[in-house]
Design an enzyme around this catalytic site. Structure first.
Site, PDB file in Angstrom:
ATOM      1  N   ARG A   1      -9.741 -20.398 -27.616  1.00 52.92           N
ATOM      2  CA  ARG A   1     -10.190 -19.253 -26.814  1.00 52.92           C
ATOM      3  C   ARG A   1     -11.655 -19.430 -26.425  1.00 52.92           C
ATOM      4  O   ARG A   1     -12.085 -19.008 -25.364  1.00 52.92           O
ATOM      5  CB  ARG A   1     -10.000 -17.953 -27.606  1.00 52.92           C
ATOM      6  CG  ARG A   1      -8.525 -17.621 -27.883  1.00 52.92           C
ATOM      7  CD  ARG A   1      -8.371 -16.391 -28.739  1.00 52.92           C
ATOM      8  NE  ARG A   1      -6.978 -16.051 -29.021  1.00 52.92           N
ATOM      9  CZ  ARG A   1      -6.286 -16.494 -30.072  1.00 52.92           C
ATOM     10  NH1 ARG A   1      -6.849 -17.310 -30.939  1.00 52.92           N
ATOM     11  NH2 ARG A   1      -5.039 -16.128 -30.252  1.00 52.92           N
TER      12      ARG A   1
ATOM     13  N   HIS B   1     -10.959 -12.925 -33.182  1.00 52.26           N
ATOM     14  CA  HIS B   1      -9.653 -13.282 -32.627  1.00 52.26           C
ATOM     15  C   HIS B   1      -9.616 -14.790 -32.397  1.00 52.26           C
ATOM     16  O   HIS B   1      -9.790 -15.282 -31.299  1.00 52.26           O
ATOM     17  CB  HIS B   1      -9.466 -12.528 -31.303  1.00 52.26           C
ATOM     18  CG  HIS B   1      -8.106 -12.673 -30.715  1.00 52.26           C
ATOM     19  ND1 HIS B   1      -6.952 -12.541 -31.438  1.00 52.26           N
ATOM     20  CD2 HIS B   1      -7.718 -12.918 -29.437  1.00 52.26           C
ATOM     21  CE1 HIS B   1      -5.920 -12.699 -30.632  1.00 52.26           C
ATOM     22  NE2 HIS B   1      -6.353 -12.940 -29.413  1.00 52.26           N
TER      23      HIS B   1
ATOM     24  N   ARG C   1       1.750  -9.608 -35.086  1.00 59.06           N
ATOM     25  CA  ARG C   1       2.361 -10.928 -35.332  1.00 59.06           C
ATOM     26  C   ARG C   1       2.626 -11.114 -36.823  1.00 59.06           C
ATOM     27  O   ARG C   1       3.705 -11.561 -37.224  1.00 59.06           O
ATOM     28  CB  ARG C   1       1.434 -12.036 -34.811  1.00 59.06           C
ATOM     29  CG  ARG C   1       1.422 -12.104 -33.300  1.00 59.06           C
ATOM     30  CD  ARG C   1       0.505 -13.194 -32.764  1.00 59.06           C
ATOM     31  NE  ARG C   1       0.689 -13.322 -31.327  1.00 59.06           N
ATOM     32  CZ  ARG C   1      -0.277 -13.619 -30.465  1.00 59.06           C
ATOM     33  NH1 ARG C   1      -1.514 -13.824 -30.894  1.00 59.06           N
ATOM     34  NH2 ARG C   1      -0.006 -13.728 -29.185  1.00 59.06           N
TER      35      ARG C   1
ATOM     36  N   ALA D   1      -4.664  -8.088 -12.517  1.00 66.14           N
ATOM     37  CA  ALA D   1      -3.244  -7.721 -12.353  1.00 66.14           C
ATOM     38  C   ALA D   1      -2.346  -8.902 -12.690  1.00 66.14           C
ATOM     39  O   ALA D   1      -1.262  -9.054 -12.141  1.00 66.14           O
ATOM     40  CB  ALA D   1      -2.993  -7.240 -10.925  1.00 66.14           C
ATOM     41  N   GLY D   2      -2.827  -9.739 -13.602  1.00 67.19           N
ATOM     42  CA  GLY D   2      -2.014 -10.885 -14.044  1.00 67.19           C
ATOM     43  C   GLY D   2      -1.012 -10.437 -15.089  1.00 67.19           C
ATOM     44  O   GLY D   2      -0.593  -9.269 -15.116  1.00 67.19           O
TER      45      GLY D   2
ATOM     46  N   ASP E   1      -2.882  -9.347 -33.540  1.00 63.02           N
ATOM     47  CA  ASP E   1      -2.783 -10.298 -34.658  1.00 63.02           C
ATOM     48  C   ASP E   1      -1.974  -9.688 -35.803  1.00 63.02           C
ATOM     49  O   ASP E   1      -1.145 -10.362 -36.434  1.00 63.02           O
ATOM     50  CB  ASP E   1      -4.185 -10.701 -35.143  1.00 63.02           C
ATOM     51  CG  ASP E   1      -4.989 -11.389 -34.048  1.00 63.02           C
ATOM     52  OD1 ASP E   1      -4.371 -12.082 -33.218  1.00 63.02           O
ATOM     53  OD2 ASP E   1      -6.220 -11.232 -34.007  1.00 63.02           O
TER      54      ASP E   1
ATOM     55  N   VAL F   1      -9.940  -7.142 -23.075  1.00 60.79           N
ATOM     56  CA  VAL F   1      -8.857  -8.003 -23.567  1.00 60.79           C
ATOM     57  C   VAL F   1      -9.190  -9.477 -23.291  1.00 60.79           C
ATOM     58  O   VAL F   1      -8.795 -10.371 -24.040  1.00 60.79           O
ATOM     59  CB  VAL F   1      -7.505  -7.621 -22.901  1.00 60.79           C
ATOM     60  CG1 VAL F   1      -6.368  -8.472 -23.447  1.00 60.79           C
ATOM     61  CG2 VAL F   1      -7.193  -6.147 -23.112  1.00 60.79           C
TER      62      VAL F   1
ATOM     63  N   ASP G   1      -7.385  -6.422  -8.711  1.00 59.98           N
ATOM     64  CA  ASP G   1      -7.425  -7.875  -8.870  1.00 59.98           C
ATOM     65  C   ASP G   1      -8.205  -8.479  -7.711  1.00 59.98           C
ATOM     66  O   ASP G   1      -8.230  -7.941  -6.603  1.00 59.98           O
ATOM     67  CB  ASP G   1      -6.019  -8.483  -8.917  1.00 59.98           C
ATOM     68  CG  ASP G   1      -6.006  -9.850  -9.599  1.00 59.98           C
ATOM     69  OD1 ASP G   1      -5.649  -9.920 -10.784  1.00 59.98           O
ATOM     70  OD2 ASP G   1      -6.399 -10.843  -8.937  1.00 59.98           O
TER      71      ASP G   1
HETATM   72  P1  NAD Z   1      -3.408 -14.153 -15.829  1.00 57.13           P
HETATM   73  O1  NAD Z   1      -3.893 -15.453 -15.295  1.00 57.13           O
HETATM   74  O2  NAD Z   1      -1.959 -13.852 -15.750  1.00 57.13           O
HETATM   75  O3  NAD Z   1      -4.191 -12.967 -15.113  1.00 57.13           O
HETATM   76  C1  NAD Z   1      -5.573 -12.954 -14.955  1.00 57.13           C
HETATM   77  C2  NAD Z   1      -5.852 -12.200 -13.664  1.00 57.13           C
HETATM   78  O4  NAD Z   1      -7.267 -12.002 -13.539  1.00 57.13           O
HETATM   79  C3  NAD Z   1      -5.407 -12.966 -12.400  1.00 57.13           C
HETATM   80  O5  NAD Z   1      -4.489 -12.181 -11.660  1.00 57.13           O
HETATM   81  C4  NAD Z   1      -6.720 -13.193 -11.640  1.00 57.13           C
HETATM   82  O6  NAD Z   1      -6.556 -13.154 -10.222  1.00 57.13           O
HETATM   83  C5  NAD Z   1      -7.558 -12.030 -12.152  1.00 57.13           C
HETATM   84  N1  NAD Z   1      -9.000 -12.195 -11.929  1.00 57.13           N
HETATM   85  C6  NAD Z   1      -9.745 -13.305 -12.080  1.00 57.13           C
HETATM   86  N2  NAD Z   1     -11.025 -13.038 -11.757  1.00 57.13           N
HETATM   87  C7  NAD Z   1     -11.092 -11.721 -11.425  1.00 57.13           C
HETATM   88  C8  NAD Z   1     -12.148 -10.851 -11.006  1.00 57.13           C
HETATM   89  N3  NAD Z   1     -13.390 -11.287 -10.866  1.00 57.13           N
HETATM   90  N4  NAD Z   1     -11.835  -9.553 -10.746  1.00 57.13           N
HETATM   91  C9  NAD Z   1     -10.564  -9.106 -10.866  1.00 57.13           C
HETATM   92  N5  NAD Z   1      -9.523  -9.893 -11.244  1.00 57.13           N
HETATM   93  C10 NAD Z   1      -9.797 -11.170 -11.513  1.00 57.13           C
HETATM   94  O7  NAD Z   1      -3.912 -14.067 -17.347  1.00 57.13           O
HETATM   95  P2  NAD Z   1      -3.374 -13.083 -18.498  1.00 57.13           P
HETATM   96  O8  NAD Z   1      -2.283 -13.734 -19.237  1.00 57.13           O
HETATM   97  O9  NAD Z   1      -3.184 -11.731 -17.912  1.00 57.13           O
HETATM   98  O10 NAD Z   1      -4.651 -13.098 -19.470  1.00 57.13           O
HETATM   99  C11 NAD Z   1      -5.854 -12.481 -19.054  1.00 57.13           C
HETATM  100  C12 NAD Z   1      -6.960 -12.675 -20.097  1.00 57.13           C
HETATM  101  O11 NAD Z   1      -6.588 -12.016 -21.302  1.00 57.13           O
HETATM  102  C13 NAD Z   1      -7.232 -14.129 -20.483  1.00 57.13           C
HETATM  103  O12 NAD Z   1      -8.623 -14.330 -20.679  1.00 57.13           O
HETATM  104  C14 NAD Z   1      -6.491 -14.279 -21.810  1.00 57.13           C
HETATM  105  O13 NAD Z   1      -7.002 -15.326 -22.604  1.00 57.13           O
HETATM  106  C15 NAD Z   1      -6.756 -12.914 -22.399  1.00 57.13           C
HETATM  107  N6  NAD Z   1      -5.850 -12.520 -23.474  1.00 57.13           N
HETATM  108  C16 NAD Z   1      -6.404 -11.888 -24.535  1.00 57.13           C
HETATM  109  C17 NAD Z   1      -5.619 -11.435 -25.576  1.00 57.13           C
HETATM  110  C18 NAD Z   1      -6.244 -10.683 -26.720  1.00 57.13           C
HETATM  111  O14 NAD Z   1      -5.572 -10.459 -27.722  1.00 57.13           O
HETATM  112  N7  NAD Z   1      -7.481 -10.257 -26.630  1.00 57.13           N
HETATM  113  C19 NAD Z   1      -4.238 -11.680 -25.551  1.00 57.13           C
HETATM  114  C20 NAD Z   1      -3.683 -12.321 -24.439  1.00 57.13           C
HETATM  115  C21 NAD Z   1      -4.507 -12.725 -23.383  1.00 57.13           C
END
Ligand code: NAD
Length: 311
Positions: A88, A175, A151, A9-10, A148, A118, A33
């Protein structure tokens, strides 16, 4: 009844939930989360916006995985994000443990769900989810190419001073910096991009798209991009849940297509109610194909490193 569960839920997870609710793509969204109260608080806050935004989607926040039962779709966004200077791939081992725990809960509580991954490094994490879940490959896919490509489209629109809606393009590969923009397939209202820009400009914009995530990480200082990543994920979710059969670049399992096997990497696919319904094989030039193979080589090595680490 359509139900989507979003794990994490980030920034990406919560924004994805809000877009899904605003579009009423599902009747119910469950946000999960690990941090107590975080998903509950965000779900409650978002649900209250429904009174103004006029959506009726039911939103629940929880740390209890049993609430994800009977989801048609699960979106995994949980995990660490990179900091300035990190790639990454630097997230590989820590996020693999998080992903594994989440996947086992999906298998336990909602084994019929399609999974969109993701969490980064997304191509390797998607492979890991597929392996751990034992699900058919067409039910497990990763989000990268839609982001991508968005963008790339934005940079082209800015350069030409035209609406971004007029641009159609595609980026293949993993990615990361090795992703493969295909300017030959980019058009502006049907006009080939190559007729509107010289090669040097196309190369400059391609490079900016390849480094687009890093540019935002440097600006934010903490965390990484999330609005467009969430929007990209929701486009994939919509094509699946509404059986729209859109052709989108997604990280999928290849078994010989493009001469690549046994990894997840970005290629165009048709997305429908059954998940990945078709992998589209483009006629690539020798140079495009060798760039795709170079990208695949990196992800093969990362999968190998992950597999060795988890023995
Ligand atoms: P964020 O830090 O805002 O949120 C991550 C959330 O995951 C946090 O709230 C954390 O408490 C939760 N979390 C951690 N461990 C957990 C678990 N075991 N069970 C449930 N929840 C858990 O990060 P974000 O900006 O939301 O990014 C999340 C991920 O997505 C990162 O790995 C980031 O690199 C990736 N991302 C990927 C892409 C893509 O194009 N694929 C794009 C942006 C971000």
């Amino acid at each position: 009844m359509k139900k989507i569960s979003i794990i994490g839920a980030g920034n990406v997870g919560a924004t994805t939930a809000l877009f899904v609710a605003q579009k009423e793509l599902a009747d119910e969204i469950v946000l999960v989360d690990v941090l107590p109260g975080l998903a509950e608080g965000k779900a409650l806050d978002m649900a209250q916006a429904g009174a103004i935004e006029r959506f009726e989607t039911k939103l629940t926040g929880t740390s209890d995985y049993s609430k994800i039962h009977n989801s048609q779709l699960v979106i995994i966004t949980a995990g660490l994000t990179r900091k300035p200077g990190m790639s990454r791939e630097d997230l590989l081992h820590q996020n693999a443990s998080i992903i594994e725990e989440i996947t086992l809960n999906i298998v336990k509580y909602t084994p019929e769900a399609i999974i969109i991954v993701v969490t980064n490094p997304v191509d390797v994490m998607t492979y890991h989810v597929w392996k751990v879940s034992g699900f058919p490959a067409q039910m497990v896919l990763g989000q990268a190419g839609v982001l991508d490509t968005a963008r790339f489209c934005y940079f082209i629109a800015q350069e030409l001073k035209v609406s971004a809606k007029a641009i159609s393009a595609i980026i293949l590969g993993g990615h990361g910096d090795s992703m493969v923009p295909l300017p030959r397939y980019a058009t502006v209202s049907g006009i080939p991009l190559t007729e509107l820009m010289d090669e040097a400009t196309i190369n400059r914009l391609s490079l900016r798209a390849q480094k687009g995530g890093g540019e935002i990480v440097e600006l934010l200082k903490t965390g990484s991009a999330f609005y467009t990543p969430a929007s990209a994920t929701v486009q994939m979710a919509e094509s699946i849940l509404k059986d729209k059969k859109q052709i989108l670049p997604c990280s999928v399992y290849l078994e010989g297509q493009y001469g690549i096997s046994n990894i997840y990497i970005g290629v165009p696919v048709k997305l429908g109610i059954n998940g990945v319904e078709e992998i589209i094989e483009l006629n690539l030039t020798e140079s495009e194909l060798s760039q795709l193979h170079a990208s695949a080589k990196i992800y093969k090595q990362n999968i190998f490193s992950l597999t060795m680490d988890r023995r």
